[in-house]
Scaffold this active site. Structure first.
Site, mmCIF file in Angstrom:
data_model
loop_
_atom_site.group_PDB
_atom_site.id
_atom_site.type_symbol
_atom_site.label_atom_id
_atom_site.label_comp_id
_atom_site.label_asym_id
_atom_site.label_seq_id
_atom_site.Cartn_x
_atom_site.Cartn_y
_atom_site.Cartn_z
ATOM 1 N N SER A 177 100.233 -41.226 35.967
ATOM 2 C CA SER A 177 100.588 -41.481 37.243
ATOM 3 C C SER A 177 100.609 -40.294 38.191
ATOM 4 C CB SER A 177 102.275 -41.905 37.045
ATOM 5 O OG SER A 177 102.685 -42.721 38.269
ATOM 6 N N LYS B 26 96.893 -37.924 38.161
ATOM 7 C CA LYS B 26 96.268 -37.401 39.469
ATOM 8 C C LYS B 26 96.257 -35.780 39.467
ATOM 9 C CE LYS B 26 99.432 -39.872 42.545
ATOM 10 N NZ LYS B 26 99.272 -41.265 42.554
ATOM 11 N N TRP C 100 100.182 -51.750 42.437
ATOM 12 C CA TRP C 100 100.401 -50.456 43.188
ATOM 13 C C TRP C 100 99.479 -49.566 43.161
ATOM 14 C CZ3 TRP C 100 102.891 -49.226 47.328
ATOM 15 C CH2 TRP C 100 103.364 -48.154 47.600
ATOM 16 N N HIS D 295 102.395 -50.282 34.782
ATOM 17 C CA HIS D 295 102.040 -48.942 34.845
ATOM 18 C C HIS D 295 102.700 -47.957 33.670
ATOM 19 C CE1 HIS D 295 101.340 -45.714 37.821
ATOM 20 N NE2 HIS D 295 102.666 -44.973 37.353
HETATM 21 C C1 GCU Z 1 105.254 -43.277 42.953
HETATM 22 C C2 GCU Z 1 103.714 -42.853 43.842
HETATM 23 C C3 GCU Z 1 102.328 -43.122 42.769
HETATM 24 C C4 GCU Z 1 102.543 -42.110 41.718
HETATM 25 C C5 GCU Z 1 103.870 -42.434 40.968
HETATM 26 C C6 GCU Z 1 104.491 -41.609 39.952
HETATM 27 O O1 GCU Z 1 104.825 -44.818 42.544
HETATM 28 O O2 GCU Z 1 103.777 -43.921 44.821
HETATM 29 O O3 GCU Z 1 101.232 -42.395 43.535
HETATM 30 O O4 GCU Z 1 101.711 -42.321 40.762
HETATM 31 O O5 GCU Z 1 105.100 -42.516 41.864
HETATM 32 O O6 GCU Z 1 103.774 -40.412 39.805
HETATM 33 O O7 GCU Z 1 105.377 -42.032 39.280
#
Ligand code: GCU
Length: 427
Positions: free
Chosen positions: A266, A270, A359, A409
């Site tokens: 998540s 990144k 998402w 996710h």
């Molecule tokens: C949110 C956000 C995502 C991210 C995620 C997380 O959903 O919108 O971009 O990856 O949080 O890190 O939990």
């Protein structure tokens, strides 16, 4: 109870359960989940193999120069710049045996300043109990303090931030046995001759707005100063913390620092890909569900967008301030996710996603891989031949690899097997 289970499971497996999925509007910004409305992602798409001055990159020997241009583009427009200088690092290492005595257990505290109470990160490292000589390792960026990741008595309690008081305190021990502990997963890695390291990302710098005065970022912050457009966001700071840790691994004779793999899910997906881009001593990069701002194409309007990420009540602090501008100008961005993917070349990269993680746009991650293939090819590496979106649970084993679990996710148990297999093949 189910909610709690999902949350705990998510936290412990390194994922997060708080995903804004399948709602039409998030933070006042519409979300598209209709394939017929994604637009043409190719419109205005920059080419990783064309220099900023318009000249093509035709030889592998030109890549280093183009790569440096792309790194700068991401520093100036998305993640922000790292400090030019590392802080003076200090380490404190405790070694004993863990996991019922079967493993060598090291608990390393990496201090980012001369102050023992200053910013520091606790790293839990397991090594095969019978290892002779240095071993390759997986470094796991976790949402959980180390003592929640495994149920191994003797692991030091981790710490958590309170965003209200902006202070850290010790994470309470797990009430009762830890049902989601990763002990079995760690043991699998050790049995295959790999080490397994984990750290809690907020040890490095906190994960909330205006946290740039705290943690590692605090060391570089001038009180009262407003953020420059290319000021680092927390993702860059987490990545910089990992780079500091690689300095430690290079000094640890038990670790083969030329063979480090990195994973995180998540926002930590990144972070994983940006760390891999900046820190080329990381040899295998395996971001999980990194989505928008990670490996998913921004020009493909599906699920989260740059505007959602940079919206002021959400995650602007994870990026540089300039990123918010691009929220309204995605088609004009000087970068897109395929260029982030290309920064890992020629090193092995495995993108892990999930079928229903809309998402994060799993298909958008596949497309960025497809668009980055030519960089890997230029550098003589193997890539998937087909453009066809892979089926669930059918890993695409190439130096540029992809796997999508059946589900949403996060990191599922089989994903740890996929990472292990990828490491066995490519590390
Ligand atoms: C949110 C956000 C995502 C991210 C995620 C997380 O959903 O919108 O971009 O990856 O949080 O890190 O939990």
């Amino acid at each position: 109870m189910r909610k709690l289970t999902v949350l705990l499971c998510g936290l412990l497996l390194g994922a997060t359960a708080v995903v804004a999925q399948d709602r039409d509007v998030i933070a006042g910004i519409p979300v598209n989940y209709d394939e017929s409305k994604v637009g043409d992602y190719r419109a205005g798409l920059p080419d990783p193999l064309v220099f900023n001055n318009g000249r093509p990159v035709t030889h592998a020997r030109q890549w280093a120069k183009r790569r440096a241009e792309i790194v700068r583009i991401f520093e100036e427009n998305q993640f922000g710049k790292w400090p030019a200088k590392k802080p003076a690092l200090r380490y404190d290492v405790q070694q004993d045996r863990g996991l019922d005595g079967t493993a060598v257990r090291k608990q390393i505290t990496l201090y980012f300043s001369p102050d023992n109470e200053g910013p520091r990160v606790d790293v839990l490292l397991y090594l095969p109990g019978d290892a002779v000589g240095p071993v390759p390792i997986l470094l796991n960026l976790s949402f959980s303090p180390n003592n929640y990741v495994v149920s191994d008595p003797g692991v030091k309690p981790g710490r958590r931030w309170d965003p209200k008081t902006r202070t850290m305190s010790e994470a309470a021990p797990m009430p009762g046995p830890n049902p989601f502990g990763m002990d079995a997963i760690v043991r699998k890695y050790l049995a295959e001759g790999f080490g397994f390291a984990t750290l809690c990302y907020t040890d490095i710098t906190p994960d909330f707005n205006d946290g740039n005065e705290l943690g590692l970022r605090g060391l570089y912050h001038t009180p009262g100063a407003s953020r420059a457009l290319d000021d680092w966001g927390s993702i860059s700071a987490w990545a910089f913390g990992v780079s500091c840790l690689v300095d430690y691994f290079e000094k640890d004779p038990a670790v083969d620092a030329k063979r480090i793999a990195l994973t995180g899910c998540s926002r930590l997906g990144k972070t994983t890909i940006w760390t891999g881009a900046k820190e080329t001593r990381i040899k295998v990069v395996m971001p999980s569900c990194s989505g928008e701002g990670g490996a998913a194409m921004s020009r493909r309007n599906f699920g989260e967008t740059v505007a959602h990420l940079a919206e002021e009540t959400r995650f602007p602090y994870q990026f540089c301030p300039e990123y918010a501008y691009w929220g309204g100008h995605v088609q004009q961005m000087p970068m897109d996710a395929h260029m982030l993917v290309s920064l890992i070349a020629p090193r092995p990269l495995l993108l892990q996603t999930g079928t229903t993680d809309n998402w994060s746009d799993p298909k958008g991650e596949w497309i960025s891989l497809v668009e980055a293939r030519k960089v890997y090819q230029l550098l003589g590496k193997d890539v998937p031949a087909s453009d066809a979106f892979p089926a669930a649970e059918q890993p695409i084993w190439h130096t540029l690899g992809y796997v999508m679990h059946e589900g949403g996710h996060g990191v599922l148990p089989q994903d740890w097997d996929y990472y292990l297999e990828f490491m066995k093949r490519y590390l």
